[in-house]
Write a protein that holds these residues in place. Structure first.
Motif, PDB file in Angstrom:
ATOM      1  N   THR A  28       0.731  -1.359   0.023  1.00 48.72           N
ATOM      2  CA  THR A  28       0.001   0.032   0.058  1.00 48.72           C
ATOM      3  C   THR A  28       0.784   1.217  -0.016  1.00 48.72           C
ATOM      4  O   THR A  28       0.560   2.184  -0.756  1.00 48.72           O
ATOM      5  CB  THR A  28      -0.925  -0.007   1.108  1.00 48.72           C
ATOM      6  OG1 THR A  28      -1.727  -1.099   1.166  1.00 48.72           O
ATOM      7  CG2 THR A  28      -1.797   1.273   1.153  1.00 48.72           C
ATOM      8  N   PHE A  29       1.935   1.291   0.842  1.00 49.71           N
ATOM      9  CA  PHE A  29       2.858   2.549   0.977  1.00 49.71           C
ATOM     10  C   PHE A  29       3.519   2.479  -0.422  1.00 49.71           C
ATOM     11  O   PHE A  29       3.960   3.742  -0.678  1.00 49.71           O
ATOM     12  CB  PHE A  29       3.522   2.367   2.295  1.00 49.71           C
ATOM     13  CG  PHE A  29       2.904   2.441   3.447  1.00 49.71           C
ATOM     14  CD1 PHE A  29       1.965   3.682   3.545  1.00 49.71           C
ATOM     15  CD2 PHE A  29       3.064   1.550   4.322  1.00 49.71           C
ATOM     16  CE1 PHE A  29       1.174   3.711   4.818  1.00 49.71           C
ATOM     17  CE2 PHE A  29       2.156   1.746   5.627  1.00 49.71           C
ATOM     18  CZ  PHE A  29       1.471   2.898   5.732  1.00 49.71           C
ATOM     19  N   LYS A  31       2.793   2.018  -3.285  1.00 49.13           N
ATOM     20  CA  LYS A  31       2.091   2.602  -4.354  1.00 49.13           C
ATOM     21  C   LYS A  31       1.640   3.958  -4.136  1.00 49.13           C
ATOM     22  O   LYS A  31       1.653   4.981  -5.019  1.00 49.13           O
ATOM     23  CB  LYS A  31       0.439   1.669  -4.241  1.00 49.13           C
ATOM     24  CG  LYS A  31      -0.533   2.410  -5.118  1.00 49.13           C
ATOM     25  CD  LYS A  31      -1.667   1.535  -5.367  1.00 49.13           C
ATOM     26  CE  LYS A  31      -2.808   1.857  -6.357  1.00 49.13           C
ATOM     27  NZ  LYS A  31      -4.118   1.398  -6.194  1.00 49.13           N
ATOM     28  N   LYS A  32       1.518   4.387  -2.674  1.00 48.71           N
ATOM     29  CA  LYS A  32       1.242   5.831  -2.582  1.00 48.71           C
ATOM     30  C   LYS A  32       2.551   6.667  -2.621  1.00 48.71           C
ATOM     31  O   LYS A  32       2.508   7.741  -3.105  1.00 48.71           O
ATOM     32  CB  LYS A  32       1.002   5.908  -0.796  1.00 48.71           C
ATOM     33  CG  LYS A  32       0.760   7.353  -0.639  1.00 48.71           C
ATOM     34  CD  LYS A  32      -0.411   7.891  -0.973  1.00 48.71           C
ATOM     35  CE  LYS A  32      -0.677   9.527  -0.802  1.00 48.71           C
ATOM     36  NZ  LYS A  32      -0.647   9.770   0.704  1.00 48.71           N
ATOM     37  N   ASP A  35       3.037   7.623  -6.257  1.00 46.41           N
ATOM     38  CA  ASP A  35       2.130   8.564  -6.660  1.00 46.41           C
ATOM     39  C   ASP A  35       2.491  10.146  -6.099  1.00 46.41           C
ATOM     40  O   ASP A  35       2.881  10.724  -6.767  1.00 46.41           O
ATOM     41  CB  ASP A  35       0.717   8.059  -6.397  1.00 46.41           C
ATOM     42  CG  ASP A  35      -0.310   8.938  -6.651  1.00 46.41           C
ATOM     43  OD1 ASP A  35      -0.189   9.616  -7.667  1.00 46.41           O
ATOM     44  OD2 ASP A  35      -1.492   8.894  -6.449  1.00 46.41           O
ATOM     45  N   LYS A  36       1.777  10.112  -4.788  1.00 51.45           N
ATOM     46  CA  LYS A  36       2.019  11.389  -4.195  1.00 51.45           C
ATOM     47  C   LYS A  36       2.614  11.088  -2.690  1.00 51.45           C
ATOM     48  O   LYS A  36       1.649  11.198  -1.784  1.00 51.45           O
ATOM     49  CB  LYS A  36       0.706  12.529  -4.380  1.00 51.45           C
ATOM     50  CG  LYS A  36       0.869  13.556  -3.589  1.00 51.45           C
ATOM     51  CD  LYS A  36      -0.195  14.465  -3.877  1.00 51.45           C
ATOM     52  CE  LYS A  36      -0.150  15.770  -3.462  1.00 51.45           C
ATOM     53  NZ  LYS A  36      -1.581  16.560  -3.558  1.00 51.45           N
ATOM     54  N   PRO A  37       3.966  11.062  -2.496  1.00 49.05           N
ATOM     55  CA  PRO A  37       4.178  10.935  -1.009  1.00 49.05           C
ATOM     56  C   PRO A  37       4.130  11.881  -0.255  1.00 49.05           C
ATOM     57  O   PRO A  37       4.249  13.122  -0.511  1.00 49.05           O
ATOM     58  CB  PRO A  37       5.824  10.513  -1.207  1.00 49.05           C
ATOM     59  CG  PRO A  37       6.175  11.187  -2.499  1.00 49.05           C
ATOM     60  CD  PRO A  37       4.976  11.298  -3.428  1.00 49.05           C
ATOM     61  N   ASN A  38       3.894  11.584   1.075  1.00 45.59           N
ATOM     62  CA  ASN A  38       3.803  12.658   2.183  1.00 45.59           C
ATOM     63  C   ASN A  38       4.930  12.244   3.283  1.00 45.59           C
ATOM     64  O   ASN A  38       5.183  10.771   3.349  1.00 45.59           O
ATOM     65  CB  ASN A  38       2.437  12.947   2.610  1.00 45.59           C
ATOM     66  CG  ASN A  38       1.726  11.818   3.322  1.00 45.59           C
ATOM     67  OD1 ASN A  38       2.428  11.406   4.257  1.00 45.59           O
ATOM     68  ND2 ASN A  38       0.721  11.650   2.912  1.00 45.59           N
ATOM     69  N   ASP A  41       3.628   9.018   5.399  1.00 44.47           N
ATOM     70  CA  ASP A  41       3.634   7.733   4.574  1.00 44.47           C
ATOM     71  C   ASP A  41       5.374   7.211   4.484  1.00 44.47           C
ATOM     72  O   ASP A  41       5.280   5.968   4.512  1.00 44.47           O
ATOM     73  CB  ASP A  41       3.141   8.005   3.225  1.00 44.47           C
ATOM     74  CG  ASP A  41       1.591   8.192   3.227  1.00 44.47           C
ATOM     75  OD1 ASP A  41       0.938   7.415   4.292  1.00 44.47           O
ATOM     76  OD2 ASP A  41       1.004   8.750   2.511  1.00 44.47           O
ATOM     77  N   SER A 271      -2.445   6.595   9.118  1.00 42.18           N
ATOM     78  CA  SER A 271      -2.684   6.686   7.635  1.00 42.18           C
ATOM     79  C   SER A 271      -3.789   6.397   6.882  1.00 42.18           C
ATOM     80  O   SER A 271      -4.376   5.363   6.921  1.00 42.18           O
ATOM     81  CB  SER A 271      -1.577   5.688   6.989  1.00 42.18           C
ATOM     82  OG  SER A 271      -1.565   5.908   5.518  1.00 42.18           O
ATOM     83  N   THR A 273      -4.153   6.405   3.536  1.00 44.29           N
ATOM     84  CA  THR A 273      -3.863   5.769   2.491  1.00 44.29           C
ATOM     85  C   THR A 273      -4.120   4.216   2.847  1.00 44.29           C
ATOM     86  O   THR A 273      -4.573   3.256   2.155  1.00 44.29           O
ATOM     87  CB  THR A 273      -2.154   5.610   2.276  1.00 44.29           C
ATOM     88  OG1 THR A 273      -1.832   7.157   1.972  1.00 44.29           O
ATOM     89  CG2 THR A 273      -1.911   4.922   1.096  1.00 44.29           C
ATOM     90  N   SER A 277      -7.162   1.427   1.612  1.00 40.55           N
ATOM     91  CA  SER A 277      -6.714   0.420   0.711  1.00 40.55           C
ATOM     92  C   SER A 277      -7.730  -0.550   0.430  1.00 40.55           C
ATOM     93  O   SER A 277      -8.775  -0.858   1.179  1.00 40.55           O
ATOM     94  CB  SER A 277      -5.473  -0.426   1.283  1.00 40.55           C
ATOM     95  OG  SER A 277      -5.876  -1.137   2.382  1.00 40.55           O
TER      96      SER A 277
END
Length: 305
Positions: A28-29, A31-32, A35-38, A41, A271, A273, A277
């Protein structure tokens, strides 16, 4: 005095539960992050990676327990397995502290922190945490490969029996482990979550669900520190005061392994995210089908918001 079958059972259960849970989390992480990490995450990704490294080396501890707490494999494997085993324990405690600090700063200084909250800083912090843990736990290689006095007879055990010369180095280092990379992260985490809960409950416009999630996050983190890490780190304190590794130290490692089963709860509370999921959604649907109540569906939808 050591019941190896109890130890083996806990290791097996931890492996069977922790491995799929953390594989779900890391997929899951990943994939995140692509895409657009913070920053949150990134820290959680590193916490998951630490758990997975721990679980990948756990079979060596299973072998040790199955062999009656004896080590018949090459000594180099003992050093490597012990190094990663202990490194990931302390990496997890430091990352949990970093997550707590991130949440506190975001609540206490929302505007300033939003301007400074960049993925690069979280990545640099994660790398620093790994380096601190690796540097500390490299003591394993130093101790294991220290030359023994002539005529010293050693039993086939892994990182458990030490000469007086080895203990003069190892026991003070373990005390430093207890103070610097256990007590310090624990106290910082407690401070951050108390402040977070206070801030949330003094702001009436914040949704009740967010307040409950903050409490859940604080309780999960505190449980991991006290239930999983405290017994093992207490053995450092006792060992230093008695100048001898306590015989029950084997058992203190068992709660530490359960950390990998509790961390997914941290992921869930911290999270969105992970909460959103597809696999988590399927688990929620499965629970509702078995309960067969509209109340269950309503509650799960509220928690996910």
């Amino acid at each position: 005095m050591i019941n190896n079958w109890v130890i083996l059972s806990v290791y097996v259960v931890t492996f069977l539960i922790g491995l799929p849970a953390n594989l779900l989390a890391i997929s899951t992480f990943i994939k995140k992050l692509s895409d657009k990490p913070n920053p949150n995450d990134i820290l959680l990704f590193n916490l998951t990676a630490s758990d997975l490294v721990f679980l990948l080396f756990l079979p060596f501890k299973m072998y040790e327990a199955a062999a009656g707490m004896k080590w018949y494999l090459p000594q180099a494997l003992c050093s490597i397995a012990s190094f990663f085993f202990f490194t990931t324990i302390y990496t997890s405690s430091l990352l949990l502290m970093a997550i707590a600090v991130d949440r506190y700063l975001g609540l206490a200084f929302p505007i300033k922190y939003r301007l400074l909250r960049k993925p690069l800083y979280a990545t640099a912090g994660s790398i620093l945490i790994w380096l601190v843990s690796i540097a500390h736990c490299s003591i394993v290689f130093i101790i294991v490969h220290m030359p023994l006095p002539n005529g010293t007879k050693t039993e086939p055990v892994c990182y458990e029996q030490f000469t007086e010369k080895q203990k003069k180095i190892l026991l003070p280092v373990r005390l430093e482990f207890f103070v610097v990379i256990y007590m310090l992260p624990l106290l910082v985490s407690i401070f951050c979550y108390i402040k977070c809960i206070y801030i949330l409950y003094t702001r009436p416009h914040i949704a009740k669900v967010k307040k409950q999630r903050a409490i859940g996050m604080a309780l999960c983190t505190l449980t991991i520190f006290l239930l999983c890490f405290l017994p093992y780190n207490t053995s450092h304190l006792v060992g230093f005061s008695s100048n001898e590794s306590p015989w029950w130290r084997y058992y203190t490692l068992l709660p530490s392994t359960l950390n990998t089963c509790l961390d997914p709860f941290v992921f869930y509370f911290s999270s969105s995210t992970f909460r959103e999921s597809k696999t988590i959604a399927l688990l929620k649907s499965w629970c509702c089908r078995h309960k067969k109540t509209k109340k269950c569906e309503t509650e799960l939808n509220i928690i996910s918001k």
